[in-house]
Enzyme design. Structure first.
Site, mmCIF file in Angstrom:
data_model
loop_
_atom_site.group_PDB
_atom_site.id
_atom_site.type_symbol
_atom_site.label_atom_id
_atom_site.label_comp_id
_atom_site.label_asym_id
_atom_site.label_seq_id
_atom_site.Cartn_x
_atom_site.Cartn_y
_atom_site.Cartn_z
ATOM 1 N N VAL A 17 0.836 -1.205 0.000
ATOM 2 C CA VAL A 17 0.000 0.000 0.000
ATOM 3 C C VAL A 17 0.872 1.258 0.000
ATOM 4 C CG1 VAL A 17 -1.903 1.196 1.126
ATOM 5 C CG2 VAL A 17 -1.760 -1.297 1.284
ATOM 6 N N LYS A 106 -5.668 -1.697 10.770
ATOM 7 C CA LYS A 106 -6.857 -2.153 11.530
ATOM 8 C C LYS A 106 -6.496 -2.911 12.787
ATOM 9 C CE LYS A 106 -5.766 -4.417 7.774
ATOM 10 N NZ LYS A 106 -6.269 -5.061 6.620
ATOM 11 N N VAL A 133 -10.765 -0.564 6.730
ATOM 12 C CA VAL A 133 -11.895 -1.482 6.546
ATOM 13 C C VAL A 133 -12.330 -1.495 5.087
ATOM 14 C CG1 VAL A 133 -14.272 -2.030 7.205
ATOM 15 C CG2 VAL A 133 -12.698 -1.089 8.911
ATOM 16 N N ILE A 137 -13.370 0.682 -0.549
ATOM 17 C CA ILE A 137 -14.803 0.991 -0.369
ATOM 18 C C ILE A 137 -14.984 2.056 0.704
ATOM 19 C CG2 ILE A 137 -17.070 0.052 0.201
ATOM 20 C CD1 ILE A 137 -16.001 -2.728 -0.461
ATOM 21 N N GLY A 188 -0.792 -9.258 -3.193
ATOM 22 C CA GLY A 188 -0.727 -8.124 -2.243
ATOM 23 C C GLY A 188 -1.979 -7.945 -1.422
ATOM 24 N N ASP A 202 -8.225 -10.494 11.092
ATOM 25 C CA ASP A 202 -8.279 -9.248 10.325
ATOM 26 C C ASP A 202 -9.736 -8.773 10.185
ATOM 27 O OD1 ASP A 202 -6.885 -7.291 8.334
ATOM 28 O OD2 ASP A 202 -8.574 -8.115 7.212
ATOM 29 N N LYS A 206 -11.707 -5.418 11.806
ATOM 30 C CA LYS A 206 -12.566 -4.522 11.023
ATOM 31 C C LYS A 206 -13.965 -4.443 11.635
ATOM 32 C CE LYS A 206 -9.957 -5.421 6.818
ATOM 33 N NZ LYS A 206 -9.712 -6.389 5.755
ATOM 34 N N GLY A 303 -5.554 -4.857 -1.739
ATOM 35 C CA GLY A 303 -4.658 -4.593 -2.869
ATOM 36 C C GLY A 303 -4.053 -3.207 -2.749
HETATM 37 N N1 LIG Z 1 -2.510 -4.873 1.466
HETATM 38 C C1 LIG Z 1 -3.778 -4.507 1.566
HETATM 39 O O1 LIG Z 1 -4.610 -4.836 0.729
HETATM 40 C C2 LIG Z 1 -4.211 -3.658 2.720
HETATM 41 C C3 LIG Z 1 -5.525 -3.146 2.695
HETATM 42 C C4 LIG Z 1 -5.964 -2.357 3.755
HETATM 43 C C5 LIG Z 1 -5.127 -2.070 4.804
HETATM 44 N N2 LIG Z 1 -3.865 -2.597 4.806
HETATM 45 C C6 LIG Z 1 -3.007 -2.264 5.936
HETATM 46 O O2 LIG Z 1 -2.018 -1.368 5.477
HETATM 47 C C7 LIG Z 1 -0.805 -1.585 6.195
HETATM 48 C C8 LIG Z 1 0.304 -1.934 5.204
HETATM 49 O O3 LIG Z 1 -0.093 -3.078 4.484
HETATM 50 P P1 LIG Z 1 0.782 -3.615 3.271
HETATM 51 O O4 LIG Z 1 -0.030 -4.644 2.574
HETATM 52 O O5 LIG Z 1 1.331 -2.478 2.511
HETATM 53 O O6 LIG Z 1 1.936 -4.348 4.084
HETATM 54 P P2 LIG Z 1 3.407 -4.698 3.566
HETATM 55 O O7 LIG Z 1 3.903 -5.751 4.484
HETATM 56 O O8 LIG Z 1 3.419 -4.922 2.100
HETATM 57 O O9 LIG Z 1 4.171 -3.332 3.833
HETATM 58 C C9 LIG Z 1 4.562 -2.867 5.097
HETATM 59 C C10 LIG Z 1 5.914 -2.232 4.915
HETATM 60 O O10 LIG Z 1 6.242 -1.565 6.116
HETATM 61 C C11 LIG Z 1 7.597 -1.879 6.401
HETATM 62 N N3 LIG Z 1 7.795 -1.781 7.836
HETATM 63 C C12 LIG Z 1 7.358 -2.626 8.786
HETATM 64 N N4 LIG Z 1 7.748 -2.194 9.993
HETATM 65 C C13 LIG Z 1 8.441 -1.067 9.795
HETATM 66 C C14 LIG Z 1 9.110 -0.174 10.645
HETATM 67 N N5 LIG Z 1 9.156 -0.376 11.954
HETATM 68 N N6 LIG Z 1 9.696 0.919 10.115
HETATM 69 C C15 LIG Z 1 9.661 1.133 8.787
HETATM 70 N N7 LIG Z 1 9.055 0.311 7.914
HETATM 71 C C16 LIG Z 1 8.464 -0.788 8.426
HETATM 72 C C17 LIG Z 1 7.819 -3.281 5.883
HETATM 73 O O11 LIG Z 1 9.175 -3.523 5.641
HETATM 74 C C18 LIG Z 1 6.994 -3.254 4.612
HETATM 75 O O12 LIG Z 1 7.734 -2.825 3.517
HETATM 76 C C19 LIG Z 1 -1.104 -2.690 7.197
HETATM 77 O O13 LIG Z 1 -1.516 -2.095 8.407
HETATM 78 C C20 LIG Z 1 -2.273 -3.418 6.561
HETATM 79 O O14 LIG Z 1 -3.081 -4.057 7.509
HETATM 80 C C21 LIG Z 1 -3.384 -3.372 3.787
HETATM 81 N N1 LIG Z 2 -5.448 -8.553 4.305
HETATM 82 C C1 LIG Z 2 -6.593 -7.716 4.138
HETATM 83 C C2 LIG Z 2 -6.217 -6.447 3.455
HETATM 84 C C3 LIG Z 2 -7.353 -5.479 3.340
HETATM 85 O O1 LIG Z 2 -7.716 -4.960 4.585
HETATM 86 C C4 LIG Z 2 -7.617 -8.443 3.326
HETATM 87 O O2 LIG Z 2 -7.294 -9.472 2.729
HETATM 88 O O3 LIG Z 2 -8.770 -8.017 3.309
HETATM 89 NA NA NA Z 3 -12.583 1.514 3.171
#
Ligand SMILES: NC(=O)c1ccc[n+]([C@@H]2O[C@H](COP(=O)([O-])OP(=O)(O)OC[C@H]3O[C@@H](n4cnc5c(N)ncnc54)[C@H](O)[C@@H]3O)[C@@H](O)[C@H]2O)c1
Ligand SMILES: N[C@@H](CCO)C(=O)O
Ligand code: NA
Length: 430
Positions: A17, A106, A133, A137, A188, A202, A206, A303
């Site tokens: 993200v 979350k 969440v 959306i 992702g 998760d 939410k 994603g």
């Molecule tokens: N991937 C999704 O679809 C999605 C959707 C909604 C919310 N989220 C939330 O968004 C956040 C990020 O998700 P993501 O999928 O990008 O995760 P990810 O694991 O791809 O990315 C997280 C990044 O943060 C870095 N990181 C972790 N701890 C760190 C620290 N202490 N200092 C600096 N960098 C650090 C990691 O190295 C990694 O590159 C999470 O809280 C996740 O729950 C993700």
């Molecule tokens: N891991 C979460 C990311 C979005 O919050 C999911 O699959 O819904």
């Molecule tokens: Na949302």
């Protein structure tokens, strides 16, 4: 543009993200500045390894491992690292200094949301987390703002993209659980530790966030009854299809007497139900409110780019408020409702039981259901031959029953000598 000279943005995390947020803040900087009414400037991206390969490569000079110094130099902090610490400490550092924060975390919000919201309210900073969440959306802003004049009675839906992707693949392509999970990780959708997805944690985070906003109370993940999808087998998927259902991981938050029942569990959904047609990593959330009636929110639930869209929406919104001046609007938790237990929750159930294929076994099970006040709607028996003994699989769908009556029934059935195994107990959505 306004008298606010510029808005300095610190981005924490450059994963799935975060890297998409970096791309949008870079490529769309001018458009975003116009919409906000002040020039925006991405001043740095805090990462663990400045030389790591990323989905989007921002200006190399932006990457830093000193998150604290970056936060201190910023006006707005966007946290996309995930996990509890150091994310919690960093967000508190920003909020206490009056810097507004956007987060998609979350897990953190469902555990320490009250503390974070309190810090924001105290300093007048804003804390927004639409991305937390259902990905892209818009669901939290509608609950917080659009429906603030109504009385929400129920929120129900698919709030985890990874598990929806896995279950959908198992239904539509016959994929194995592990293969579908690996693909969801590659795309992702999954959390850094996908246990959070498949065990339902998760979606439970939410649900706690949604319930807090919908019912103007403070709920945490500990208030959520949570069952994941790890016990769902290919047999369960096939049996569901034979009975006209698909299996979905649903989150439900509903008024229950003087409290709110919040639960996440695999659920059989009729094939013609709108939720049955939510495929891949898409999410869908139904909201029922006294005056609005029934609303449905649908779209990409996970994603990088879709989630970044929600992050940027929050960023523009809170930056506009920075331009206008004045404190952020705190969340309301005046209703102070409590979470209720599961025992009085009423729904239909589908159960799978492996029994010895002997005279009277079926009748005995039917009698036990009746004695516990659990009425059987349909019963289907198929043969299962393994080794010497002839076994049968009984699939029962019940009429509506309380959770406690169903549990007691299954405990007595399980103790029968003629019962080999209870393979599944899955709720059924009407
Ligand atoms: N991937 C999704 O679809 C999605 C959707 C909604 C919310 N989220 C939330 O968004 C956040 C990020 O998700 P993501 O999928 O990008 O995760 P990810 O694991 O791809 O990315 C997280 C990044 O943060 C870095 N990181 C972790 N701890 C760190 C620290 N202490 N200092 C600096 N960098 C650090 C990691 O190295 C990694 O590159 C999470 O809280 C996740 O729950 C993700
Ligand atoms: N891991 C979460 C990311 C979005 O919050 C999911 O699959 O819904
Ligand atoms: Na949302």
């Amino acid at each position: 543009m306004s008298s606010v000279p510029s808005i300095k943005v610190a981005l924490l995390g450059a994963g799935n993200v975060g890297s998409q947020v970096a791309r949008m803040l870079t490529e769309d900087a001018q458009v975003l500045s116009e919409r906000i009414g002040a020039q925006i400037e991405l001043i740095g991206i805090a990462v663990r390894d400045t030389s790591a390969k990323r989905h989007y490569s921002a200006n190399p000079s932006l990457y830093t491992t000193d998150a604290e110094a970056l936060i201190d130099a910023a006006d707005v902090v966007i946290e996309l690292t995930g996990g509890i610490e150091p994310a919690r400490e960093r967000i508190l550092r920003a909020l206490k200094a009056g810097k507004s924060v956007v987060s998609g975390n979350k897990a953190l919000l469902a555990k320490h949301g009250v503390e974070l919201a309190g810090a924001a309210a105290k300093s007048g900073a804003q804390l927004s987390y639409e991305a937390a969440v259902a990905g892209a959306i818009p669901i939290l802003r509608p609950l917080r703002d659009s429906l603030a004049g109504d009385r929400v009675t129920r929120v129900l839906g698919i709030m985890n993209g990874t598990t929806n992707y896995i279950l959908d693949q198992m239904h539509t392509t016959g994929a194995q659980f592990e293969d579908a999970l690996a693909e969801a990780q590659r795309l992702g959708y999954a959390e850094a530790d996908p246990t959070a997805d498949v065990e339902g944690h998760d979606a439970a985070s939410k649900a706690a966030i949604v319930a807090s906003l919908a019912f103007h109370s403070d709920f945490t993940i500990d208030d959520v009854h949570c069952e994941g999808i790890t016990s769902i087998t290919a047999d369960d998927v096939q049996a569901a299809e034979a009975d006209g259902y698909v299996i979905k991981l649903l989150a439900v938050c509903e008024r229950d007497g003087d409290g709110v029942n919040i639960r996440v569990n695999p659920t059989l959904v009729p094939v013609d139900h709108p939720l049955a047609n939510v495929h891949g990593a898409f999410n869908a959330v139904f909201v029922q409110a006294d005056n609005a009636g029934e609303l449905m929110f649908y779209g990409p639930g996970a994603g990088g780019a879709p989630t970044a869209s929600a992050v940027l929406g929050d960023f523009v919104s809170l930056s506009r408020r920075l331009v206008l001046g004045g404190p952020g609007v705190p969340e309301s938790s005046y209703a102070d409702l409590s979470a209720t237990g599961m025992s009085d929750v009423v729904c239909r159930y589908s159960v799978g039981i492996v029994v010895e294929d002997k005279l009277g076994v079926l009748a005995n099970i039917a009698r036990i259901f009746a004695e516990h006040g659990v009425s059987i709607e349909t019963m289907r028996q198929t043969k299962k031959r393994d080794g010497e003994t002839a076994h049968a699989i009984i699939r029962i769908v019940t009429h509506r029953a309380t959770d406690s009556n169903l549990r007691k029934t299954m405990a007595v059935v399980d103790a029968l000598d003629t019962v080999n195994e209870i393979t599944s107990v899955i709720r059924v959505e009407d």
